[in-house]
Design a protein around this motif. Sequence first.
Motif, PDB file in Angstrom:
ATOM      1  N   GLY A 279       0.818  -1.213   0.000  1.00  0.00           N
ATOM      2  CA  GLY A 279       0.000   0.000   0.000  1.00  0.00           C
ATOM      3  C   GLY A 279       0.846   1.255   0.000  1.00  0.00           C
ATOM      4  N   ALA A 280       1.954   1.219   0.733  1.00  0.00           N
ATOM      5  CA  ALA A 280       2.855   2.374   0.755  1.00  0.00           C
ATOM      6  C   ALA A 280       3.456   2.617  -0.620  1.00  0.00           C
ATOM      7  CB  ALA A 280       3.959   2.146   1.783  1.00  0.00           C
ATOM      8  N   VAL A 281       3.852   1.550  -1.294  1.00  0.00           N
ATOM      9  CA  VAL A 281       4.443   1.684  -2.625  1.00  0.00           C
ATOM     10  C   VAL A 281       3.425   2.220  -3.623  1.00  0.00           C
ATOM     11  CG1 VAL A 281       5.423   0.412  -4.576  1.00  0.00           C
ATOM     12  CG2 VAL A 281       6.187  -0.097  -2.238  1.00  0.00           C
ATOM     13  N   SER A 282       2.250   1.594  -3.669  1.00  0.00           N
ATOM     14  CA  SER A 282       1.246   2.012  -4.654  1.00  0.00           C
ATOM     15  C   SER A 282       0.712   3.406  -4.353  1.00  0.00           C
ATOM     16  CB  SER A 282       0.095   0.991  -4.698  1.00  0.00           C
ATOM     17  OG  SER A 282      -0.517   0.863  -3.426  1.00  0.00           O
TER      18      SER A 282
ATOM     19  N   VAL B  16      -4.047  -2.113  17.861  1.00  0.00           N
ATOM     20  CA  VAL B  16      -5.226  -1.259  17.695  1.00  0.00           C
ATOM     21  C   VAL B  16      -4.834   0.073  17.065  1.00  0.00           C
ATOM     22  CG1 VAL B  16      -7.084  -0.057  18.902  1.00  0.00           C
ATOM     23  CG2 VAL B  16      -6.403  -2.350  19.631  1.00  0.00           C
ATOM     24  N   VAL B  17      -3.684   0.613  17.486  1.00  0.00           N
ATOM     25  CA  VAL B  17      -3.207   1.882  16.930  1.00  0.00           C
ATOM     26  C   VAL B  17      -2.920   1.741  15.434  1.00  0.00           C
ATOM     27  CG1 VAL B  17      -1.311   3.563  16.971  1.00  0.00           C
ATOM     28  CG2 VAL B  17      -2.289   2.727  19.109  1.00  0.00           C
ATOM     29  N   VAL B  18      -2.399   0.575  15.033  1.00  0.00           N
ATOM     30  CA  VAL B  18      -2.184   0.334  13.600  1.00  0.00           C
ATOM     31  C   VAL B  18      -3.496   0.491  12.839  1.00  0.00           C
ATOM     32  CG1 VAL B  18      -1.520  -1.382  11.859  1.00  0.00           C
ATOM     33  CG2 VAL B  18      -0.217  -1.190  13.976  1.00  0.00           C
ATOM     34  N   GLY B  19      -4.577  -0.112  13.367  1.00  0.00           N
ATOM     35  CA  GLY B  19      -5.871  -0.012  12.705  1.00  0.00           C
ATOM     36  C   GLY B  19      -6.427   1.398  12.698  1.00  0.00           C
TER      37      GLY B  19
ATOM     38  N   PHE C  79      -5.488  21.723  -1.004  1.00  0.00           N
ATOM     39  CA  PHE C  79      -5.824  20.447  -0.351  1.00  0.00           C
ATOM     40  C   PHE C  79      -4.579  19.684   0.114  1.00  0.00           C
ATOM     41  CE2 PHE C  79      -6.137  17.071  -3.996  1.00  0.00           C
ATOM     42  CZ  PHE C  79      -4.917  17.487  -4.494  1.00  0.00           C
ATOM     43  N   GLY C  80      -3.514  20.440   0.364  1.00  0.00           N
ATOM     44  CA  GLY C  80      -2.309  19.813   0.898  1.00  0.00           C
ATOM     45  C   GLY C  80      -2.458  19.358   2.336  1.00  0.00           C
ATOM     46  N   MET C  81      -3.347  20.023   3.099  1.00  0.00           N
ATOM     47  CA  MET C  81      -3.484  19.684   4.518  1.00  0.00           C
ATOM     48  C   MET C  81      -3.876  18.231   4.758  1.00  0.00           C
ATOM     49  SD  MET C  81      -5.783  21.431   7.532  1.00  0.00           S
ATOM     50  CE  MET C  81      -4.683  22.832   7.716  1.00  0.00           C
ATOM     51  N   PRO C  82      -4.927  17.696   4.107  1.00  0.00           N
ATOM     52  CA  PRO C  82      -5.246  16.285   4.373  1.00  0.00           C
ATOM     53  C   PRO C  82      -4.121  15.328   4.001  1.00  0.00           C
ATOM     54  CG  PRO C  82      -6.558  17.162   2.547  1.00  0.00           C
ATOM     55  CD  PRO C  82      -5.914  18.321   3.215  1.00  0.00           C
ATOM     56  N   PHE C  83      -3.348  15.664   2.966  1.00  0.00           N
ATOM     57  CA  PHE C  83      -2.218  14.801   2.617  1.00  0.00           C
ATOM     58  C   PHE C  83      -1.118  14.881   3.678  1.00  0.00           C
ATOM     59  CE2 PHE C  83      -3.891  15.083  -1.814  1.00  0.00           C
ATOM     60  CZ  PHE C  83      -4.058  13.714  -2.001  1.00  0.00           C
ATOM     61  N   SER C  84      -0.943  16.053   4.273  1.00  0.00           N
ATOM     62  CA  SER C  84       0.025  16.179   5.367  1.00  0.00           C
ATOM     63  C   SER C  84      -0.397  15.345   6.560  1.00  0.00           C
ATOM     64  CB  SER C  84       0.167  17.649   5.779  1.00  0.00           C
ATOM     65  OG  SER C  84       0.643  18.435   4.706  1.00  0.00           O
ATOM     66  N   TRP C  85      -1.684  15.418   6.909  1.00  0.00           N
ATOM     67  CA  TRP C  85      -2.182  14.614   8.013  1.00  0.00           C
ATOM     68  C   TRP C  85      -2.123  13.119   7.677  1.00  0.00           C
ATOM     69  CZ3 TRP C  85      -2.501  15.999  12.759  1.00  0.00           C
ATOM     70  CH2 TRP C  85      -2.740  17.331  13.108  1.00  0.00           C
ATOM     71  N   GLU C  86      -2.359  12.797   6.405  1.00  0.00           N
ATOM     72  CA  GLU C  86      -2.255  11.389   5.991  1.00  0.00           C
ATOM     73  C   GLU C  86      -0.838  10.884   6.196  1.00  0.00           C
ATOM     74  OE1 GLU C  86      -1.408   7.927   3.594  1.00  0.00           O
ATOM     75  OE2 GLU C  86      -0.604   9.937   3.211  1.00  0.00           O
TER      76      GLU C  86
ATOM     77  N   PHE D  44       0.345   7.855   8.554  1.00  0.00           N
ATOM     78  CA  PHE D  44       1.148   6.771   7.984  1.00  0.00           C
ATOM     79  C   PHE D  44       2.361   6.463   8.865  1.00  0.00           C
ATOM     80  CE2 PHE D  44       4.862   5.613   5.432  1.00  0.00           C
ATOM     81  CZ  PHE D  44       4.419   4.435   4.843  1.00  0.00           C
ATOM     82  N   PHE D  45       3.045   7.505   9.338  1.00  0.00           N
ATOM     83  CA  PHE D  45       4.223   7.284  10.179  1.00  0.00           C
ATOM     84  C   PHE D  45       3.842   6.671  11.528  1.00  0.00           C
ATOM     85  CE2 PHE D  45       6.307  10.462   7.346  1.00  0.00           C
ATOM     86  CZ  PHE D  45       7.366   9.658   6.956  1.00  0.00           C
ATOM     87  N   ILE D  46       2.717   7.113  12.099  1.00  0.00           N
ATOM     88  CA  ILE D  46       2.247   6.509  13.345  1.00  0.00           C
ATOM     89  C   ILE D  46       1.931   5.035  13.124  1.00  0.00           C
ATOM     90  CG2 ILE D  46       0.374   6.501  15.038  1.00  0.00           C
ATOM     91  CD1 ILE D  46       0.204   9.549  14.655  1.00  0.00           C
ATOM     92  N   GLU D  47       1.285   4.743  11.997  1.00  0.00           N
ATOM     93  CA  GLU D  47       0.954   3.356  11.661  1.00  0.00           C
ATOM     94  C   GLU D  47       2.218   2.514  11.520  1.00  0.00           C
ATOM     95  OE1 GLU D  47      -1.635   0.928   8.255  1.00  0.00           O
ATOM     96  OE2 GLU D  47      -1.194   3.062   8.008  1.00  0.00           O
ATOM     97  N   ALA D  48       3.234   3.057  10.858  1.00  0.00           N
ATOM     98  CA  ALA D  48       4.480   2.321  10.655  1.00  0.00           C
ATOM     99  C   ALA D  48       5.161   2.018  11.987  1.00  0.00           C
ATOM    100  CB  ALA D  48       5.417   3.123   9.752  1.00  0.00           C
TER     101      ALA D  48
END
Length: 440
Positions: A65-68, A129-132, A91-98, A102-106
């Motif tokens: 998912g990270a690659v694609s 749970v945090v990953v989800g 609309f850069g803000m939602p991508f920044s939050w994304e 992503f880093f928290i998930e990793a």
Amino acid sequence: MEDLLSARLQMAISLGFHIIFACIGMVMPFLMAFSHWKWLQTNKDEYLHLTKTWSKGVAIFFATGAVSGTVLSFELGLLWPGFMEHAGPIFGMPFSWEGTAFFIEAIALGLFLYGWNKINKWVHWATGVVVGISGVASGIFVVAANAWMNSPSGFDWVNGQAINIDPVAAMFNDAWFSQALHMTLAAFVSTSFAVAGIHAFLLLKHPGHSLHQRAMKIALTFGAITALLQPLSGDISAKDVAVRQPAKLAAMEALFKTSKPADLVIGGLPNVEQQRVDYAIHLPRFLSFLAHGDFNAEVKGLDSIPRDEWPPVVVVHVAFQIMVAAGMAMALIGLVFLFFAWKKKHLLFHKTFLTIVALATPLGFIAVEAGWTVTEVGRQPWILYGIMRTSDAVSPMSGLMYPMITFTILYLILAFLVTWLMARQIKVLHETYKPELQEA
């Protein structure tokens, strides 16, 4: 093949692959965490082995998912520079939050995968749970950006330039909630039914295998509940689209003429030249009710839209019908499962029901792909609804057919590798874990 079509096909193929990886990445951590919780509660080996097997799947789909997803972000800039010139600051803000999610998930995924017997067992469970949670948050932020393309806000468009930019208003546009809700539920339905279907298929090959029984029950519980909730989010989305994007709703229902009241069309094949729908079932007044909550309400048809602003009616209508049919089929299977789990437990693993669940494996992802076709194709000819046409945003570079073919081949290879890795994990599971055959 003209460059505009090549660019659109490349984005469609890239998104079509990525959305599957993204859905699985959002939902599998919750299935994994639930199985982990069951192991902590019961200390049964099946749940421990299931948790560890599913965690490996989470890791595989997180990487793909990270690659694609990274490829998609580059494609936005390379294929649509006319769009990104104006859209980036808005609309850069939602991508920044994304990116933050992503880093928290990793980090959480790393702690979960390597934290066995090293950190407190409940802290370890919490990292799963945090990953989800971070995965779902990541998906919602991306959908908010897409929703902005369907419902532009947070700026004033003056003489071809965006001024008075408000990124917060852009992020929380009128479409973000309905799209985020519908997409999040779709991710749970599609992934849960796919996981349940795979384990149902394995139960047909290995009857009574307790691990697969428990896995199927967990996945179908998530899938059944969200499948029954999905029509409610669909109703919210339909009422929202009816107000904001009447051309999209008209294409979804192949409503060529403004009607008061308007019939709901089930099935059928639109004949654009004759402006009718052949072979369809009509439910009188129901479209008026679904669109506006009033059986006598007027619903705008394509005749109220300039002809050069019509979406591709056939594609949008057929995709919408496929999405609804697949969703209703899964809701019915989910309802049967909940009834069996409540009153007829001996039928949960009956061969007939297992066969139905196994055949339903791809239904959720078919619905997701069809739904995104409705969302994206239904917005055409606009890349930014009502403001910028897709044809005005495409790259002036020629020869876009060649990167489209290249990326298609790469995605096919990636899909093959992911399928092989997942099949290998299932094989390893059967070689290393052989429980007694029993009822779960």
